[in-house]
Scaffold this motif. Structure first.
Motif, PDB file in Angstrom:
ATOM      1  N   MET A 107     -48.849  -4.880   6.187  1.00  0.00           N
ATOM      2  CA  MET A 107     -48.774  -5.532   4.870  1.00  0.00           C
ATOM      3  C   MET A 107     -50.158  -5.595   4.217  1.00  0.00           C
ATOM      4  O   MET A 107     -50.299  -5.339   3.017  1.00  0.00           O
ATOM      5  CB  MET A 107     -48.197  -6.948   5.008  1.00  0.00           C
ATOM      6  N   ALA A 108     -51.180  -5.911   5.001  1.00  0.00           N
ATOM      7  CA  ALA A 108     -52.541  -5.981   4.465  1.00  0.00           C
ATOM      8  C   ALA A 108     -53.009  -4.604   4.006  1.00  0.00           C
ATOM      9  O   ALA A 108     -53.646  -4.474   2.954  1.00  0.00           O
ATOM     10  CB  ALA A 108     -53.488  -6.546   5.518  1.00  0.00           C
ATOM     11  N   ARG A 109     -52.673  -3.567   4.767  1.00  0.00           N
ATOM     12  CA  ARG A 109     -53.054  -2.209   4.381  1.00  0.00           C
ATOM     13  C   ARG A 109     -52.392  -1.803   3.069  1.00  0.00           C
ATOM     14  O   ARG A 109     -53.039  -1.229   2.187  1.00  0.00           O
ATOM     15  CB  ARG A 109     -52.649  -1.228   5.487  1.00  0.00           C
ATOM     16  N   LEU A 110     -51.100  -2.100   2.972  1.00  0.00           N
ATOM     17  CA  LEU A 110     -50.376  -1.758   1.744  1.00  0.00           C
ATOM     18  C   LEU A 110     -50.945  -2.508   0.547  1.00  0.00           C
ATOM     19  O   LEU A 110     -51.104  -1.948  -0.542  1.00  0.00           O
ATOM     20  CB  LEU A 110     -48.881  -2.058   1.900  1.00  0.00           C
ATOM     21  N   GLU A 111     -51.259  -3.789   0.744  1.00  0.00           N
ATOM     22  CA  GLU A 111     -51.823  -4.580  -0.343  1.00  0.00           C
ATOM     23  C   GLU A 111     -53.208  -4.066  -0.737  1.00  0.00           C
ATOM     24  O   GLU A 111     -53.555  -4.019  -1.917  1.00  0.00           O
ATOM     25  CB  GLU A 111     -51.889  -6.056   0.059  1.00  0.00           C
ATOM     26  N   LEU A 164     -55.367  -0.535  -8.337  1.00  0.00           N
ATOM     27  CA  LEU A 164     -55.556  -1.371  -9.523  1.00  0.00           C
ATOM     28  C   LEU A 164     -57.021  -1.354  -9.977  1.00  0.00           C
ATOM     29  O   LEU A 164     -57.300  -1.305 -11.180  1.00  0.00           O
ATOM     30  CB  LEU A 164     -55.108  -2.811  -9.246  1.00  0.00           C
ATOM     31  N   ILE A 165     -57.935  -1.389  -9.019  1.00  0.00           N
ATOM     32  CA  ILE A 165     -59.369  -1.357  -9.374  1.00  0.00           C
ATOM     33  C   ILE A 165     -59.725  -0.002  -9.985  1.00  0.00           C
ATOM     34  O   ILE A 165     -60.476   0.074 -10.962  1.00  0.00           O
ATOM     35  CB  ILE A 165     -60.244  -1.677  -8.135  1.00  0.00           C
ATOM     36  N   ALA A 187     -54.805 -10.035  -9.566  1.00  0.00           N
ATOM     37  CA  ALA A 187     -53.941 -11.098  -9.039  1.00  0.00           C
ATOM     38  C   ALA A 187     -52.619 -11.147  -9.788  1.00  0.00           C
ATOM     39  O   ALA A 187     -51.547 -11.276  -9.184  1.00  0.00           O
ATOM     40  CB  ALA A 187     -54.658 -12.446  -9.121  1.00  0.00           C
ATOM     41  N   GLU A 188     -52.687 -11.027 -11.097  1.00  0.00           N
ATOM     42  CA  GLU A 188     -51.479 -11.038 -11.923  1.00  0.00           C
ATOM     43  C   GLU A 188     -50.570  -9.863 -11.574  1.00  0.00           C
ATOM     44  O   GLU A 188     -49.363 -10.024 -11.417  1.00  0.00           O
ATOM     45  CB  GLU A 188     -51.870 -10.994 -13.397  1.00  0.00           C
ATOM     46  N   GLU A 189     -51.143  -8.679 -11.435  1.00  0.00           N
ATOM     47  CA  GLU A 189     -50.362  -7.481 -11.117  1.00  0.00           C
ATOM     48  C   GLU A 189     -49.751  -7.579  -9.719  1.00  0.00           C
ATOM     49  O   GLU A 189     -48.603  -7.206  -9.513  1.00  0.00           O
ATOM     50  CB  GLU A 189     -51.245  -6.235 -11.246  1.00  0.00           C
ATOM     51  N   LEU A 190     -50.529  -8.066  -8.749  1.00  0.00           N
ATOM     52  CA  LEU A 190     -50.013  -8.217  -7.380  1.00  0.00           C
ATOM     53  C   LEU A 190     -48.889  -9.258  -7.340  1.00  0.00           C
ATOM     54  O   LEU A 190     -47.901  -9.069  -6.614  1.00  0.00           O
ATOM     55  CB  LEU A 190     -51.139  -8.595  -6.415  1.00  0.00           C
ATOM     56  N   ASP A 191     -49.027 -10.347  -8.084  1.00  0.00           N
ATOM     57  CA  ASP A 191     -47.978 -11.366  -8.119  1.00  0.00           C
ATOM     58  C   ASP A 191     -46.714 -10.813  -8.780  1.00  0.00           C
ATOM     59  O   ASP A 191     -45.597 -11.140  -8.374  1.00  0.00           O
ATOM     60  CB  ASP A 191     -48.456 -12.606  -8.874  1.00  0.00           C
ATOM     61  N   ARG A 192     -46.884  -9.991  -9.788  1.00  0.00           N
ATOM     62  CA  ARG A 192     -45.750  -9.401 -10.476  1.00  0.00           C
ATOM     63  C   ARG A 192     -45.013  -8.457  -9.539  1.00  0.00           C
ATOM     64  O   ARG A 192     -43.785  -8.425  -9.507  1.00  0.00           O
ATOM     65  CB  ARG A 192     -46.220  -8.672 -11.720  1.00  0.00           C
ATOM     66  N   ALA A 242     -64.554 -11.556 -13.028  1.00  0.00           N
ATOM     67  CA  ALA A 242     -63.504 -12.573 -13.118  1.00  0.00           C
ATOM     68  C   ALA A 242     -62.273 -12.019 -13.816  1.00  0.00           C
ATOM     69  O   ALA A 242     -61.134 -12.236 -13.377  1.00  0.00           O
ATOM     70  CB  ALA A 242     -64.029 -13.802 -13.843  1.00  0.00           C
ATOM     71  N   SER A 243     -62.481 -11.307 -14.891  1.00  0.00           N
ATOM     72  CA  SER A 243     -61.369 -10.723 -15.639  1.00  0.00           C
ATOM     73  C   SER A 243     -60.638  -9.675 -14.787  1.00  0.00           C
ATOM     74  O   SER A 243     -59.403  -9.631 -14.765  1.00  0.00           O
ATOM     75  CB  SER A 243     -61.894 -10.081 -16.928  1.00  0.00           C
ATOM     76  N   GLY A 244     -61.400  -8.846 -14.081  1.00  0.00           N
ATOM     77  CA  GLY A 244     -60.793  -7.827 -13.222  1.00  0.00           C
ATOM     78  C   GLY A 244     -59.979  -8.444 -12.098  1.00  0.00           C
ATOM     79  O   GLY A 244     -58.879  -7.989 -11.794  1.00  0.00           O
ATOM     80  N   LEU A 245     -60.496  -9.499 -11.489  1.00  0.00           N
ATOM     81  CA  LEU A 245     -59.757 -10.175 -10.410  1.00  0.00           C
ATOM     82  C   LEU A 245     -58.500 -10.851 -10.932  1.00  0.00           C
ATOM     83  O   LEU A 245     -57.460 -10.834 -10.274  1.00  0.00           O
ATOM     84  CB  LEU A 245     -60.659 -11.201  -9.716  1.00  0.00           C
ATOM     85  N   ALA A 246     -58.597 -11.433 -12.112  1.00  0.00           N
ATOM     86  CA  ALA A 246     -57.421 -12.069 -12.705  1.00  0.00           C
ATOM     87  C   ALA A 246     -56.344 -11.031 -12.978  1.00  0.00           C
ATOM     88  O   ALA A 246     -55.150 -11.272 -12.710  1.00  0.00           O
ATOM     89  CB  ALA A 246     -57.810 -12.803 -13.981  1.00  0.00           C
ATOM     90  N   ASP A 247     -56.726  -9.873 -13.481  1.00  0.00           N
ATOM     91  CA  ASP A 247     -55.758  -8.800 -13.729  1.00  0.00           C
ATOM     92  C   ASP A 247     -55.115  -8.329 -12.428  1.00  0.00           C
ATOM     93  O   ASP A 247     -53.902  -8.109 -12.368  1.00  0.00           O
ATOM     94  CB  ASP A 247     -56.433  -7.614 -14.439  1.00  0.00           C
TER      95      ASP A 247
END
Length: 176
Positions: free
Chosen positions: A108-112, A119-120, A167-172, A160-165
């Motif tokens: 799971m960690a590898r996939l994430e 995303l980066i 986190a949002e994408e991973l949560d989605r 900060a903006s990149g991390l927020a994006d």
């Protein structure tokens, strides 16, 4: 210097103890099942009675046997309480997390991480560079700002903006 005269009652008790030591030791060994523990129990009984039983005791031998039995029972109860209060290591292993992640957690960690890397990579180049330098290379904000030729506060805002994006994408993609 001459020895101090012994108290008659204490001397009588010491004589009884000396004569009956073998019997007391045998009795204590039946209780404990171990010679060393039996010797400790007899010694503790002798010390506890301070060398002489109360004057009302008719038989010092029977008195010492009773003291040995009571000490044995007290020690047994104490050990049981200690054993009950001590954590069982088997149950502790079930409660505490393992030192190593499970194979499922590794996958799971590898996939994430693969998803995060993607995303980066999709970020604007300066933002992607700032995030990589800060989180993967452990670089300081001032070093990142100097490398990208931007201010420290702008470097911080990019990260900060990149991390927020992310986190949002991973949560989605994977709501928790």
């Amino acid at each position: 210097m001459p020895p101090l005269p012994a108290h008659p009652q204490r001397q009588k008790h010491a004589d009884v103890f000396e004569r009956s030591y073998g019997h007391l030791l045998s009795y204590a060994r039946k209780l404990t099942g171990d010679r060393a523990d039996a010797e400790d129990l007899v010694q503790e009984a002798w010390c506890l009675t301070d060398g002489s039983p109360p004057e009302s005791v008719a038989s010092p031998f029977l008195y010492l046997r009773a003291v040995i039995r009571n000490l044995f029972v007290s020690n047994l109860r104490r050990r049981r309480r200690q054993a009950e209060s001590a954590l069982d290591t088997d149950s502790l292993e079930q409660i505490l997390p393992a030192d190593q992640p499970s194979p499922e957690e590794v996958v799971m960690a590898r996939l994430e991480m693969e998803r995060l890397t993607g995303l980066i990579s999709a970020m604007p180049p300066r933002q992607a560079t700032a995030v990589r330098m800060y989180h993967f290379e452990n670089r300081k904000l001032k070093d990142i700002a100097a490398h990208l030729d931007i201010s420290v506060s702008f470097a911080q805002a990019l990260i900060a903006s990149g991390l927020a994006d992310c986190a949002e994408e991973l949560d989605r993609a994977c709501p928790r």
